[in-house]
Design a protein around this motif. Structure first.
Motif, PDB file in Angstrom:
ATOM      1  N   GLY A 145       0.810  -1.207   0.000  1.00 34.03           N
ATOM      2  CA  GLY A 145       0.000   0.000   0.000  1.00 34.03           C
ATOM      3  C   GLY A 145       0.840   1.252   0.000  1.00 34.03           C
ATOM      4  N   HIS A 146       0.169   2.398   0.131  1.00 36.65           N
ATOM      5  CA  HIS A 146       0.827   3.712   0.134  1.00 36.65           C
ATOM      6  C   HIS A 146       0.363   4.522   1.338  1.00 36.65           C
ATOM      7  CE1 HIS A 146       0.558   8.094  -0.600  1.00 36.65           C
ATOM      8  NE2 HIS A 146       1.790   7.940  -1.051  1.00 36.65           N
ATOM      9  N   ALA A 147       1.283   5.258   1.928  1.00 42.23           N
ATOM     10  CA  ALA A 147       0.950   6.187   3.012  1.00 42.23           C
ATOM     11  C   ALA A 147       1.976   7.306   3.039  1.00 42.23           C
ATOM     12  CB  ALA A 147       0.924   5.475   4.363  1.00 42.23           C
ATOM     13  N   ASP A 148       1.513   8.527   2.831  1.00 36.82           N
ATOM     14  CA  ASP A 148       2.361   9.729   2.964  1.00 36.82           C
ATOM     15  C   ASP A 148       3.642   9.643   2.142  1.00 36.82           C
ATOM     16  OD1 ASP A 148       0.530  10.875   4.753  1.00 36.82           O
ATOM     17  OD2 ASP A 148       1.424   9.783   6.432  1.00 36.82           O
ATOM     18  N   GLY A 149       3.539   9.170   0.917  1.00 35.20           N
ATOM     19  CA  GLY A 149       4.697   9.128   0.033  1.00 35.20           C
ATOM     20  C   GLY A 149       5.494   7.843   0.101  1.00 35.20           C
ATOM     21  N   VAL A 150       5.166   6.964   1.043  1.00 34.97           N
ATOM     22  CA  VAL A 150       5.887   5.702   1.209  1.00 34.97           C
ATOM     23  C   VAL A 150       5.064   4.564   0.614  1.00 34.97           C
ATOM     24  CG1 VAL A 150       6.941   4.093   2.826  1.00 34.97           C
ATOM     25  CG2 VAL A 150       6.976   6.552   3.316  1.00 34.97           C
ATOM     26  N   ILE A 151       5.630   3.900  -0.388  1.00 38.55           N
ATOM     27  CA  ILE A 151       4.988   2.731  -0.979  1.00 38.55           C
ATOM     28  C   ILE A 151       5.637   1.486  -0.394  1.00 38.55           C
ATOM     29  CG2 ILE A 151       4.709   1.384  -3.103  1.00 38.55           C
ATOM     30  CD1 ILE A 151       4.372   4.027  -4.588  1.00 38.55           C
ATOM     31  N   THR A 152       4.812   0.632   0.186  1.00 47.69           N
ATOM     32  CA  THR A 152       5.275  -0.629   0.757  1.00 47.69           C
ATOM     33  C   THR A 152       4.828  -1.768  -0.142  1.00 47.69           C
ATOM     34  OG1 THR A 152       5.138   0.248   3.015  1.00 47.69           O
ATOM     35  CG2 THR A 152       5.185  -2.146   2.762  1.00 47.69           C
ATOM     36  N   ARG A 182       2.514   0.862 -10.345  1.00 47.14           N
ATOM     37  CA  ARG A 182       1.705   1.888 -11.015  1.00 47.14           C
ATOM     38  C   ARG A 182       0.486   2.231 -10.170  1.00 47.14           C
ATOM     39  NH1 ARG A 182       2.522  -1.107 -16.792  1.00 47.14           N
ATOM     40  NH2 ARG A 182       4.460  -0.047 -17.395  1.00 47.14           N
ATOM     41  N   HIS A 183      -0.181   1.230  -9.629  1.00 42.08           N
ATOM     42  CA  HIS A 183      -1.370   1.477  -8.811  1.00 42.08           C
ATOM     43  C   HIS A 183      -1.026   2.286  -7.563  1.00 42.08           C
ATOM     44  CE1 HIS A 183      -5.252   0.545  -6.819  1.00 42.08           C
ATOM     45  NE2 HIS A 183      -4.510   0.551  -5.715  1.00 42.08           N
ATOM     46  N   GLU A 184      -0.021   1.861  -6.821  1.00 42.97           N
ATOM     47  CA  GLU A 184       0.313   2.548  -5.570  1.00 42.97           C
ATOM     48  C   GLU A 184       0.828   3.955  -5.829  1.00 42.97           C
ATOM     49  OE1 GLU A 184      -0.783   1.443  -2.948  1.00 42.97           O
ATOM     50  OE2 GLU A 184      -1.165  -0.636  -3.518  1.00 42.97           O
ATOM     51  N   THR A 185       1.509   4.156  -6.952  1.00 42.58           N
ATOM     52  CA  THR A 185       1.937   5.507  -7.297  1.00 42.58           C
ATOM     53  C   THR A 185       0.738   6.388  -7.594  1.00 42.58           C
ATOM     54  OG1 THR A 185       3.923   4.543  -8.293  1.00 42.58           O
ATOM     55  CG2 THR A 185       3.535   6.853  -8.713  1.00 42.58           C
TER      56      THR A 185
END
Length: 328
Positions: A145-152, A182-185
């Protein structure tokens, strides 16, 4: 994706590390943003810059990039590798291969963003876009997932058996590492370009994200599935789960389309017209080429690459994403 050429004339592909003909080292040059051969003296043969290999190339073999020798300190990382803040433990069996695949997908993502003209400084502005590649532990499952610019990204996604099993479980047409990125971005892009800038316009197209509790709507989606008419309004079943996911799925499809068209433009230009910056022309060319691409996939027993129909509501959403890229 563009196909490049070595100084000897042999094609160089994006992931190459060496020319198969003259055997010079090759790879992505961060200076000229090109896949090029490097002389035995350490000069990029495309831009004539003295370069050194990314440390992750020489130490772990998970990268194929070169950086400017004049500005590189000891242990210099390329632009892409700098964005990885947590890497898999290479001492764990299988992790090195997973890391290689994850980094290769990330480099393609960055190429995608250059293709659509997204400014590099938007990726490094606060909070910058960064990546964590984490593995499950007995105590904790890692959620991609993504949170505050961080993609895990869960490193299990680099395992094709796990990925295919999960794809079947969720009824997805595709599930790939580059697809995840691509999705998380898309969530990062929403944070950077939509919130506070284009929120009202996005709400008209995708719905009011703030008015729909994310956890509740996602639970409802997983419990009940998508609405029966999802294919009339969304690019995927998952896009129907919440406005944030609708945007991320639409954004990912847009990058998919642009990546395929870029590859065709460089390698099979007879299949695509001069598209300019016109979204309808891009979409038409993509769907027309999709007839051939889908038949190739079917010939090999693979799922279709391009959806047969993109409904008008999705076209409007794609136009929105396209316009934001045109004027970030």
């Amino acid at each position: 994706m563009r196909t490049y050429a070595c100084q000897c004339g042999t094609p160089l592909f994006f992931g190459n590390r060496r020319c198969v003909e003259c055997e010079l080292h090759a790879g992505w040059c961060d200076v000229c943003a090109t896949t090029a051969a490097v002389s035995v003296e350490g000069t990029c043969l495309n831009c004539d810059t003295n370069v050194v290999a990314c440390t992750n190339r020489t130490t772990y073999d998970v990268c194929n990039c070169f950086v400017d020798a004049a500005t590189a300190a000891d242990g210099a990382l390329c632009r892409s590798c700098q964005m990885t803040t947590v890497a898999p433990d290479p001492s764990v069996h299988g992790n090195l291969r997973r890391w290689q695949l994850l980094e290769a997908a990330k480099r393609r993502l960055l190429y995608d963003l250059r293709t659509v003209g997204y400014p590099d400084d938007q990726l490094t502005a606060s909070p910058p876009l960064t990546f964590r590649f984490l593995s499950d532990t007995p105590e904790k499952h890692v959620v991609t997932g993504h949170a505050d610019g961080v993609i895990t990204i869960n490193t299990a996604e680099a395992d094709p058996v796990h990925r295919e099993s999960t794809r079947q479980q969720f009824g997805e047409p595709h599930r790939t590492l580059i697809g995840h990125m691509r999705h998380e971005t898309g969530h990062f892009f929403w944070m950077r370009e939509i919130v506070g800038h284009r929120t009202a316009d996005a709400t008209q197209l995708f719905g009011d994200a703030d008015a729909l509790p994310y956890a509740e709507t996602m639970k409802q989606y997983y419990d009940q599935g998508p609405p029966e008419d999802w294919n009339e309004r969304y690019i995927s079943t998952y896009a129907s789960s919440h406005p944030w996911e609708d945007f991320a799925e639409t954004y990912a499809f847009y990058l998919d389309m642009r990546a395929v068209l870029d590859t065709l433009r460089w390698n099979a230009p007879h299949l695509v017209a001069d598209l300019g910056d016109d979204l309808p022309a891009m979409l038409l060319s993509y769907c027309q080429a999709g007839i051939v691409l889908n038949e190739i996939n079917r010939t090999m027993g693979l799922t279709d690459l391009v959806p047969e129909v993109v409904p008008p509501p999705v076209v409007a959403k794609l136009q929105f994403v396209h316009d934001v890229f045109e004027k970030p």
